[in-house]
Design a protein around this motif. Structure first.
Motif, short mmCIF file in Angstrom:
data_model
loop_
_atom_site.label_atom_id
_atom_site.label_comp_id
_atom_site.label_asym_id
_atom_site.label_seq_id
_atom_site.Cartn_x
_atom_site.Cartn_y
_atom_site.Cartn_z
N GLY A 323 -4.22 -4.10 -12.48
CA GLY A 323 -5.37 -4.08 -11.59
C GLY A 323 -5.26 -2.99 -10.54
O GLY A 323 -4.39 -2.10 -10.61
N THR A 324 -6.15 -3.06 -9.56
CA THR A 324 -6.23 -1.99 -8.55
C THR A 324 -5.62 -2.38 -7.22
O THR A 324 -5.50 -1.54 -6.32
CB THR A 324 -7.71 -1.61 -8.31
N HIS A 325 -5.23 -3.63 -7.05
CA HIS A 325 -4.69 -4.07 -5.76
C HIS A 325 -3.32 -4.71 -5.97
O HIS A 325 -3.11 -5.45 -6.93
CB HIS A 325 -5.64 -5.09 -5.11
N SER A 326 -2.40 -4.39 -5.05
CA SER A 326 -1.05 -4.96 -5.15
C SER A 326 -0.55 -5.30 -3.76
O SER A 326 -0.79 -4.58 -2.80
CB SER A 326 -0.09 -3.96 -5.81
N GLU A 327 0.16 -6.42 -3.67
CA GLU A 327 0.73 -6.84 -2.39
C GLU A 327 2.22 -6.53 -2.30
O GLU A 327 2.89 -6.96 -1.37
CB GLU A 327 0.50 -8.34 -2.20
#
Length: 406
Positions: A323-327
């Motif tokens: 995906g495009t978001h990572s924490e």
């Protein structure tokens, strides 16, 4: 008639007349002279705002001699803030008291200087210009005598305050100077225990130095911390002499696995495991070192507070998030250590000893003259170099019929 002092006679007398201290660089001589110029100029101008007439003589006596000590030998025990302030003010007070209560000027002067020395010894505030201040308080003239104990506050106290401020500002702006002298700790703070550093456990310790100083029973103008550093530096020079012309380029690893800022964590972890190394330099496209990543960097950033198994936590941290978001961090540039301590290819291996022992480094990137990555040195490389050097020397001695331990 032959001259009384010939060149040969002067050469024989030279060790008795001239100190055998190590020669300072021209740069250090110029810096200390410039520092004294700026300090005297600033303090003189400020003092002239408050002091007039004959009392300006005090300026010459109180800060002229102090400036030589403060800026030429700023690490000396004689120049630290307490000796500067305490020694000067105590001596001024004793001088005024002797002038006031001892009728004979020369007897008062002798008593003022001798009592000042004793008082400075007892209060650990020995400062040579204090003797001049004590004598000046006795022989300085009517203006000083009329000021009485007010002379201790102004101009003496004022001048001490001004020159102390000047020393703090100017000395700490000059490269290589520090004021006041800071104690050097040999405790191993890197690993958070009270043991001495690896180099500190060998050779001399502070008790040895204190015992030697007590045996001299004479004041030496050098602090214990400076003696420790001189001993360590001398050891480095001796090690360099024994190791010969061995540089980092001679012992470093050259075929390195590297990463770039945007390299995936999974890829870097795979390279570390494949090459069986614990650290990897991170470089830019010009091969300049911008960081270093170790196995510890991965372990520190894995979420170890959850109740999953260690393997699951590490895999979850290393794998790229879809995906495009990572924490969590995704590329090595987000977990690498930066900036990086590096050494040059032409640096002698003796300079690696404090870095790879006391400083706690295990791997250090080596760069060439243009700052580009050339290799890596480790503690293992240094140990191997030292072992090989000493074995070769022993074999050379044996081949010449000498004892290998001679």
């Amino acid at each position: 008639m032959q001259p009384v002092l010939t060149v040969k006679t002067l050469q024989k007398l030279r060790p008795w007349l001239v100190s055998s201290i190590a020669t300072l660089s021209a740069r250090e001589k110029l810096l200390s002279s410039l520092a004294a110029f700026l300090a005297i100029l600033a303090v003189g101008w400020l003092s002239s705002r408050f002091i007039e007439g004959a009392e300006l003589v005090v300026l010459v006596a109180s800060i002229g001699a102090s400036a030589v000590l403060l800026f030429a030998v700023p690490h000396s025990p004689l120049t630290q803030p307490w000796p500067l302030a305490g020694g000067t003010v105590i001596s001024a007070f004793i001088g005024v008291a002797c002038a006031k209560y001892v009728p004979s000027p020369w007897l008062a002067g002798a008593m003022a200087v001798s009592l000042s020395i004793l008082a400075m010894h007892l209060t650990h505030s020995l400062h040579p210009p204090g003797g001049a201040i004590a004598l000046l308080a006795v022989l300085g003239g009517e203006n000083i005598h009329e000021a009485g104990f007010g002379f201790v506050l102004a101009p003496v106290g004022l001048n001490v305050l001004l020159v102390l401020v000047a020393a703090l500002l100017i000395n700490n702006l000059l490269p290589g100077h520090r004021y006041p002298a800071r104690p050097v700790s040999r405790i191993d703070r890197k690993h958070r225990h009270k043991d001495l550093t690896p180099l500190g456990r060998l050779g001399l310790n502070r008790d040895d130095l204190r015992g030697a100083l007590r045996d001299f029973d004479i004041y030496l103008d050098v602090s214990e911390d400076d003696l420790v550093q001189v001993y360590d530096k001398a050891g480095t020079h001796a090690f360099r002499r024994k190791m010969g012309k061995l540089t980092c380029a001679d012992i470093m690893s050259r075929d390195l696995a590297t990463a770039e800022f945007g390299t995936d964590l999974e890829e870097v972890w795979a390279r570390l495991r494949y090459h069986r190394v614990k650290a990897m330099p991170v470089v830019d496209r010009f091969q300049h070192v911008i960081g270093i990543v170790t196995l510890v960097d991965f372990l520190k950033r894995a979420n170890l507070k959850t109740y999953e198994t260690f393997e699951d936590k590490l895999i979850k941290f290393i794998r790229r998030t879809t995906g495009t978001h990572s924490e969590k961090p995704e590329v090595v540039g987000q977990i690498m250590a930066a900036p990086v301590t590096t050494v040059r290819t032409d640096m002698h291996v003796s300079e690696l000893v404090p870095l790879l022992s006391d400083k706690g480094f295990h791997h250090i990137p080596v760069v060439d003259g243009r700052g580009r990555l050339a290799g890596m040195v480790t503690q293992s490389d240094l140990i191997a170099a030292m072992y090989t050097c000493y074995v070769m020397k022993d074999e050379s001695k044996e081949s010449h019929g000498q004892s290998p331990h001679a």
